[in-house]
Design a protein around this motif. Sequence first.
Motif, PDB file in Angstrom:
ATOM      1  N   SER A  17       0.351  -0.806  -0.060  1.00 22.69           N
ATOM      2  CA  SER A  17       0.282  -0.375  -0.001  1.00 22.69           C
ATOM      3  C   SER A  17       1.071   1.276  -0.179  1.00 22.69           C
ATOM      4  O   SER A  17       2.132   1.469   0.398  1.00 22.69           O
ATOM      5  CB  SER A  17      -0.856   0.056   1.031  1.00 22.69           C
ATOM      6  N   LEU A  18      -0.106   2.533  -0.587  1.00 27.91           N
ATOM      7  CA  LEU A  18       0.927   3.414  -0.430  1.00 27.91           C
ATOM      8  C   LEU A  18      -0.133   4.521  -0.455  1.00 27.91           C
ATOM      9  O   LEU A  18      -1.708   4.250  -1.301  1.00 27.91           O
ATOM     10  CB  LEU A  18       1.577   4.632  -1.764  1.00 27.91           C
ATOM     11  N   ARG A  19       0.081   5.947   0.150  1.00 34.57           N
ATOM     12  CA  ARG A  19      -0.793   6.750   0.255  1.00 34.57           C
ATOM     13  C   ARG A  19      -0.117   8.344  -0.336  1.00 34.57           C
ATOM     14  O   ARG A  19       0.889   8.332  -0.144  1.00 34.57           O
ATOM     15  CB  ARG A  19      -0.884   7.153   1.488  1.00 34.57           C
ATOM     16  N   LEU A  20      -0.836   8.532  -1.426  1.00 34.58           N
ATOM     17  CA  LEU A  20      -0.190   9.752  -1.830  1.00 34.58           C
ATOM     18  C   LEU A  20      -1.198  10.891  -1.256  1.00 34.58           C
ATOM     19  O   LEU A  20      -2.377  10.693  -1.167  1.00 34.58           O
ATOM     20  CB  LEU A  20      -0.417  10.424  -3.582  1.00 34.58           C
ATOM     21  N   SER A  21      -0.486  12.116  -1.409  1.00 36.65           N
ATOM     22  CA  SER A  21      -1.422  13.143  -1.345  1.00 36.65           C
ATOM     23  C   SER A  21      -1.030  14.568  -2.062  1.00 36.65           C
ATOM     24  O   SER A  21       0.231  14.654  -2.418  1.00 36.65           O
ATOM     25  CB  SER A  21      -0.285  13.535   0.278  1.00 36.65           C
ATOM     26  N   CYS A  22      -2.172  14.905  -1.756  1.00 33.20           N
ATOM     27  CA  CYS A  22      -1.852  16.461  -2.815  1.00 33.20           C
ATOM     28  C   CYS A  22      -3.018  18.141  -1.900  1.00 33.20           C
ATOM     29  O   CYS A  22      -3.195  17.948  -1.883  1.00 33.20           O
ATOM     30  CB  CYS A  22      -3.302  16.480  -4.186  1.00 33.20           C
ATOM     31  N   ALA A  23      -1.079  18.176  -1.571  1.00 30.20           N
ATOM     32  CA  ALA A  23      -1.796  20.058  -0.909  1.00 30.20           C
ATOM     33  C   ALA A  23      -1.858  20.769  -2.412  1.00 30.20           C
ATOM     34  O   ALA A  23      -1.241  20.820  -3.332  1.00 30.20           O
ATOM     35  CB  ALA A  23      -0.174  19.959   0.000  1.00 30.20           C
ATOM     36  N   ALA A  24      -3.280  21.762  -2.303  1.00 30.57           N
ATOM     37  CA  ALA A  24      -3.454  22.461  -2.958  1.00 30.57           C
ATOM     38  C   ALA A  24      -3.621  24.367  -2.253  1.00 30.57           C
ATOM     39  O   ALA A  24      -3.815  24.177  -0.894  1.00 30.57           O
ATOM     40  CB  ALA A  24      -4.928  22.588  -3.149  1.00 30.57           C
ATOM     41  N   SER A  25      -2.900  24.666  -2.570  1.00 24.22           N
ATOM     42  CA  SER A  25      -2.688  26.139  -2.854  1.00 24.22           C
ATOM     43  C   SER A  25      -3.558  27.084  -3.585  1.00 24.22           C
ATOM     44  O   SER A  25      -3.419  27.346  -4.355  1.00 24.22           O
ATOM     45  CB  SER A  25      -1.720  26.496  -1.669  1.00 24.22           C
ATOM     46  N   GLY A  26      -3.717  27.999  -3.339  1.00 27.94           N
ATOM     47  CA  GLY A  26      -4.425  29.705  -3.915  1.00 27.94           C
ATOM     48  C   GLY A  26      -5.865  29.777  -4.172  1.00 27.94           C
ATOM     49  O   GLY A  26      -6.742  29.157  -3.177  1.00 27.94           O
ATOM     50  N   ARG A  27      -5.913  30.106  -4.965  1.00 27.82           N
ATOM     51  CA  ARG A  27      -7.989  30.047  -5.273  1.00 27.82           C
ATOM     52  C   ARG A  27      -8.292  28.573  -5.645  1.00 27.82           C
ATOM     53  O   ARG A  27      -9.249  28.628  -6.180  1.00 27.82           O
ATOM     54  CB  ARG A  27      -7.922  31.486  -6.713  1.00 27.82           C
ATOM     55  N   THR A  28      -8.376  27.768  -4.461  1.00 29.02           N
ATOM     56  CA  THR A  28      -8.487  26.607  -4.701  1.00 29.02           C
ATOM     57  C   THR A  28     -10.944  26.613  -4.599  1.00 29.02           C
ATOM     58  O   THR A  28     -10.440  25.966  -5.122  1.00 29.02           O
ATOM     59  CB  THR A  28      -8.861  26.114  -3.300  1.00 29.02           C
TER      60      THR A  28
END
Length: 124
Positions: A17-28
């Motif tokens: 297993s793996l867990r990917l993360s995606c951090a969003a910034s700006g005009r989300t």
Amino acid sequence: QVQLVESGGGLVQAGGSLRLSCAASGRTFGTPVMGWFRQTPGKERDFVAAIKWSTGSTYYADSVKGRFTISRDNAKDTVYLQMNSLKPEDTAVYYCAADRRLTIGTTAGSYDYWGQGTQVTVSS
């Protein structure tokens, strides 16, 4: 503008297993849908999963249904992709994407912002 930063890729054995993360910034607030895509050399970028920030509604590609789970943390502006029972054919660069449309899309062309990608390698 929206900035996306993926993390969590790596090398794992088949079945792991793996867990990917995606951090969003700006005009989300202007991108109600978040998606994950993957790409191997010489091939098109394929849809994996998507989620709506507001409702948590999800949609999956048939190839990952039952093995992958997309989720979001609105407080952290972060989307996750939990990948279980990984197979060698899951090996690819995984990209996070943001869509300004209200409906979930499954084609790369419908997404407006992209992260830099993170490599996932599954060994047999």
